[in-house]
Design an enzyme around this catalytic site. Sequence first.
Site, PDB file in Angstrom:
ATOM      1  N   TYR A  59       0.855  -1.186   0.000  1.00  0.00           N
ATOM      2  CA  TYR A  59       0.000   0.000   0.000  1.00  0.00           C
ATOM      3  C   TYR A  59       0.892   1.238   0.000  1.00  0.00           C
ATOM      4  O   TYR A  59       1.795   1.368   0.824  1.00  0.00           O
ATOM      5  CB  TYR A  59      -0.930   0.041   1.218  1.00  0.00           C
ATOM      6  CG  TYR A  59      -1.959   1.149   1.088  1.00  0.00           C
ATOM      7  CD1 TYR A  59      -3.226   0.882   0.598  1.00  0.00           C
ATOM      8  CD2 TYR A  59      -1.640   2.468   1.387  1.00  0.00           C
ATOM      9  CE1 TYR A  59      -4.158   1.901   0.414  1.00  0.00           C
ATOM     10  CE2 TYR A  59      -2.552   3.492   1.208  1.00  0.00           C
ATOM     11  CZ  TYR A  59      -3.803   3.201   0.728  1.00  0.00           C
ATOM     12  OH  TYR A  59      -4.721   4.212   0.534  1.00  0.00           O
TER      13      TYR A  59
ATOM     14  N   GLN B   2     -10.804   0.059   0.702  1.00  0.00           N
ATOM     15  CA  GLN B   2     -11.205  -0.806  -0.417  1.00  0.00           C
ATOM     16  C   GLN B   2      -9.997  -1.479  -1.060  1.00  0.00           C
ATOM     17  O   GLN B   2     -10.080  -2.632  -1.507  1.00  0.00           O
ATOM     18  CB  GLN B   2     -12.017  -0.023  -1.453  1.00  0.00           C
ATOM     19  CG  GLN B   2     -11.322   1.146  -2.112  1.00  0.00           C
ATOM     20  CD  GLN B   2     -11.489   2.447  -1.350  1.00  0.00           C
ATOM     21  OE1 GLN B   2     -11.700   2.441  -0.142  1.00  0.00           O
ATOM     22  NE2 GLN B   2     -11.396   3.567  -2.064  1.00  0.00           N
TER      23      GLN B   2
ATOM     24  N   ASN C  70      -3.426   6.053   5.945  1.00  0.00           N
ATOM     25  CA  ASN C  70      -4.154   6.851   6.934  1.00  0.00           C
ATOM     26  C   ASN C  70      -4.914   5.954   7.910  1.00  0.00           C
ATOM     27  O   ASN C  70      -4.767   4.732   7.898  1.00  0.00           O
ATOM     28  CB  ASN C  70      -5.094   7.845   6.226  1.00  0.00           C
ATOM     29  CG  ASN C  70      -6.173   7.129   5.401  1.00  0.00           C
ATOM     30  OD1 ASN C  70      -6.453   5.941   5.581  1.00  0.00           O
ATOM     31  ND2 ASN C  70      -6.778   7.859   4.483  1.00  0.00           N
TER      32      ASN C  70
ATOM     33  N   SER D 196       5.084   9.080  14.098  1.00  0.00           N
ATOM     34  CA  SER D 196       6.538   8.988  14.002  1.00  0.00           C
ATOM     35  C   SER D 196       7.196   9.593  15.242  1.00  0.00           C
ATOM     36  O   SER D 196       6.653  10.493  15.879  1.00  0.00           O
ATOM     37  CB  SER D 196       7.007   9.714  12.747  1.00  0.00           C
ATOM     38  OG  SER D 196       8.330   9.362  12.447  1.00  0.00           O
TER      39      SER D 196
ATOM     40  N   GLN E 240      11.026  14.905  12.387  1.00  0.00           N
ATOM     41  CA  GLN E 240       9.888  14.046  12.714  1.00  0.00           C
ATOM     42  C   GLN E 240       8.647  14.858  13.002  1.00  0.00           C
ATOM     43  O   GLN E 240       7.541  14.483  12.636  1.00  0.00           O
ATOM     44  CB  GLN E 240      10.230  13.150  13.913  1.00  0.00           C
ATOM     45  CG  GLN E 240      11.343  12.168  13.633  1.00  0.00           C
ATOM     46  CD  GLN E 240      11.153  11.422  12.323  1.00  0.00           C
ATOM     47  OE1 GLN E 240      10.202  10.668  12.163  1.00  0.00           O
ATOM     48  NE2 GLN E 240      12.042  11.635  11.370  1.00  0.00           N
TER      49      GLN E 240
ATOM     50  N   HIS F 214       6.091  15.575  10.278  1.00  0.00           N
ATOM     51  CA  HIS F 214       5.218  14.522   9.731  1.00  0.00           C
ATOM     52  C   HIS F 214       3.757  14.818  10.042  1.00  0.00           C
ATOM     53  O   HIS F 214       2.911  14.821   9.158  1.00  0.00           O
ATOM     54  CB  HIS F 214       5.588  13.156  10.304  1.00  0.00           C
ATOM     55  CG  HIS F 214       6.691  12.475   9.559  1.00  0.00           C
ATOM     56  ND1 HIS F 214       6.557  12.068   8.259  1.00  0.00           N
ATOM     57  CD2 HIS F 214       7.940  12.122   9.926  1.00  0.00           C
ATOM     58  CE1 HIS F 214       7.687  11.495   7.852  1.00  0.00           C
ATOM     59  NE2 HIS F 214       8.538  11.526   8.846  1.00  0.00           N
TER      60      HIS F 214
ATOM     61  N   GLU G  36      11.273   4.794  18.035  1.00  0.00           N
ATOM     62  CA  GLU G  36      11.346   4.367  16.635  1.00  0.00           C
ATOM     63  C   GLU G  36      12.727   4.728  16.070  1.00  0.00           C
ATOM     64  O   GLU G  36      13.415   3.894  15.500  1.00  0.00           O
ATOM     65  CB  GLU G  36      10.245   5.076  15.849  1.00  0.00           C
ATOM     66  CG  GLU G  36      10.251   4.778  14.356  1.00  0.00           C
ATOM     67  CD  GLU G  36       9.259   5.624  13.585  1.00  0.00           C
ATOM     68  OE1 GLU G  36       8.980   5.278  12.425  1.00  0.00           O
ATOM     69  OE2 GLU G  36       8.771   6.645  14.117  1.00  0.00           O
ATOM     70  N   HIS G  37      13.108   5.988  16.212  1.00  0.00           N
ATOM     71  CA  HIS G  37      14.419   6.473  15.760  1.00  0.00           C
ATOM     72  C   HIS G  37      15.202   6.981  16.961  1.00  0.00           C
ATOM     73  O   HIS G  37      14.693   7.796  17.725  1.00  0.00           O
ATOM     74  CB  HIS G  37      14.271   7.650  14.782  1.00  0.00           C
ATOM     75  CG  HIS G  37      13.366   7.386  13.617  1.00  0.00           C
ATOM     76  ND1 HIS G  37      12.058   7.854  13.554  1.00  0.00           N
ATOM     77  CD2 HIS G  37      13.586   6.723  12.458  1.00  0.00           C
ATOM     78  CE1 HIS G  37      11.517   7.479  12.410  1.00  0.00           C
ATOM     79  NE2 HIS G  37      12.415   6.790  11.725  1.00  0.00           N
TER      80      HIS G  37
ATOM     81  N   ASP H  12      15.794   7.681   6.438  1.00  0.00           N
ATOM     82  CA  ASP H  12      14.483   7.678   5.781  1.00  0.00           C
ATOM     83  C   ASP H  12      14.593   7.410   4.290  1.00  0.00           C
ATOM     84  O   ASP H  12      13.643   6.928   3.676  1.00  0.00           O
ATOM     85  CB  ASP H  12      13.788   9.028   5.986  1.00  0.00           C
ATOM     86  CG  ASP H  12      13.151   9.146   7.358  1.00  0.00           C
ATOM     87  OD1 ASP H  12      12.958   8.113   8.009  1.00  0.00           O
ATOM     88  OD2 ASP H  12      12.875  10.287   7.780  1.00  0.00           O
TER      89      ASP H  12
ATOM     90  N   GLU I  78      -0.286 -37.060  28.875  1.00  0.00           N
ATOM     91  CA  GLU I  78      -1.282 -36.058  28.495  1.00  0.00           C
ATOM     92  C   GLU I  78      -2.633 -36.689  28.174  1.00  0.00           C
ATOM     93  O   GLU I  78      -3.587 -35.985  27.823  1.00  0.00           O
ATOM     94  CB  GLU I  78      -0.782 -35.254  27.285  1.00  0.00           C
ATOM     95  CG  GLU I  78       0.413 -34.366  27.611  1.00  0.00           C
ATOM     96  CD  GLU I  78       0.845 -33.497  26.447  1.00  0.00           C
ATOM     97  OE1 GLU I  78       0.303 -33.684  25.331  1.00  0.00           O
ATOM     98  OE2 GLU I  78       1.713 -32.643  26.649  1.00  0.00           O
TER      99      GLU I  78
ATOM    100  N   HIS J  25      -1.830 -40.507  19.951  1.00  0.00           N
ATOM    101  CA  HIS J  25      -0.479 -39.983  19.783  1.00  0.00           C
ATOM    102  C   HIS J  25       0.541 -41.034  20.219  1.00  0.00           C
ATOM    103  O   HIS J  25       1.519 -41.321  19.527  1.00  0.00           O
ATOM    104  CB  HIS J  25      -0.274 -38.716  20.651  1.00  0.00           C
ATOM    105  CG  HIS J  25      -0.833 -37.463  20.061  1.00  0.00           C
ATOM    106  ND1 HIS J  25      -2.179 -37.255  19.887  1.00  0.00           N
ATOM    107  CD2 HIS J  25      -0.214 -36.325  19.621  1.00  0.00           C
ATOM    108  CE1 HIS J  25      -2.366 -36.055  19.369  1.00  0.00           C
ATOM    109  NE2 HIS J  25      -1.189 -35.465  19.188  1.00  0.00           N
TER     110      HIS J  25
END
Length: 435
Positions: A135, A196, A219, A242, A264, A267, A332-333, A366, A420, A425
Amino acid sequence: MTDVTIKRLNASQSDFDSALAKLLAWDDSVDHQVNESVRHILHEVKTRGDQAVLEFTEKFDRLAVGSVAELEMGKDRLQKSLDAIPRDQREALEKAAERIRDYHERQDQKSWQYQDQDGTILGQKVTPLDRAGLYVPGGKAAYPSSVLMNAIPAKVAGVSEVIMVVPTPDGVVNDMVLAAAAIAGVDRVFTVGGAQAVGALAYGTETIPSVDKIVGPGNIFVATAKREVFGVVGIDMIAGPSEILVISDGKTDPDWIAMDLFSQAEHDEQAQSILISPDAEFLDAVEASINKLLPTMERADIIRTSMTDRAALIQVADLKEAADVSNRIAPEHLELSVEDPQAMLDDIRHAGAIFMGRYTAEALGDYCAGPNHVLPTSGTARFSSPLGVYDFQKRSSLIGFSASGADRMGRVASVLARGEGLTAHARSAEYRIKD
C-alpha cells in the site's frame, strides 16, 4: 509569533516516572465511526469484488471508470514515469535503491539441515511468500521512498509477485512514486486506495489478486482495515505517529539537533520529538535554536503543534542514565549524537533504528542509508523489529527420522503422550518402536 514552550523533565524529579508516562501516552483506539465504515467497505469488497472497488473509488477518489482493469498501470506506464522525472530525481532513486538492495541482501536467510547421531534429519526450509501487497499513500502525501523500502526487501526475499495499490484522487498520478515502482521491480500497480484497496488485496476480486501479506503506510482507514484483515493475510505492523529521540552529550551544534527534531515533528501533529542530555545549558541552546529556526520551516504550524503537545527536553545525570530513559521509551528512531556512540551501544536495548554519531541525521535513514525505514513505533521496539527480508519469508521445520531415531524418540513421545492422555499420539509413536 510567540515562542514554542517545550516540556522540561528532569530524571531526578520525584514524579519523573509518571511525567514520562504521561508524555508518552498515545491513544490508538479507533473512532467507532471509522471502525463501522471500514467494516462496511471490507464486507462490500469481499462480497461484491470489482463492482464495490469501482464504486468506492468513484466515491472517495472522484475517479469513475468502467472496469478495474482500467485502474491498472502496466510496466510500460511505470517506465514512462521513470523516463519523465528529472534526471537528479531518477539518479537519487536509483542510488537509494542500490543501497537498500545491498543492505537487504545481507538479511536473506537460507534453508539449513543437520543430522543427529541416529541419522535423523532436522532443519528449516526458508520459502518466500508467493505474493505481497504494497500500500502506497497517494494524493498530497507521495512517498516514493516507501515504495523502495517495502518492495525491494520483498524482491530480495524472492516474492514472485509484488502488487502495489496507490490512490490517485481526481486521477492525479505521482510520477516519482511510479518511477520508484519501476526501479524496485513492482509487478502490478492498481490505482486504488483506502480500505477498499486493503480489502481487494486481502480477499481478491475478479481483477485484483489476493496476496499473502500487506505492507506499507496509510491513513487511519488503511491502518484500521489492515488490523481488520489480519489473520486472513499477514500485515507488517500497525504504525503509530513517528518519533525521534536524540541523546546528546551537549557538543553537537544546537541547530543540527533542532532540525533533527523537526524532521519528525513535520510529519504530523501527533509526531513526537525528544532530546535527552546531561547538559542543562545545551537543552536551553537547543530550545533557542528551535524558536529561531521554526519560522523558516514550510510546515511550521504542524511542527509547532507537535513540539508544543508532544516534545520534551529531558535532563539526566549522565549518558548512562540517558540510555536507561531511552530504553523505557523504546523509540522508533534513536540518534546517539555523542563523541563515542559505539561505547553506548551495549546500554541500548530497545530502538527501531540507531543513528550513530553527530553526522548521522535520521533523515538519511528515511531515504538512502540502506536499512529499512519501516520501524516499530509507540514503544513496540521492545518486542519488534524493522521491516526486512525476513518479513517476506516463512520458515517450515524439517523432520526426517531414521528407524533407530524413531525407536529411541518414540519411547520418549509415548511416555509424554500417555501423560497427556492422548492415546492415539502414543500408539502412533509406539508402532515405530522396535520390540
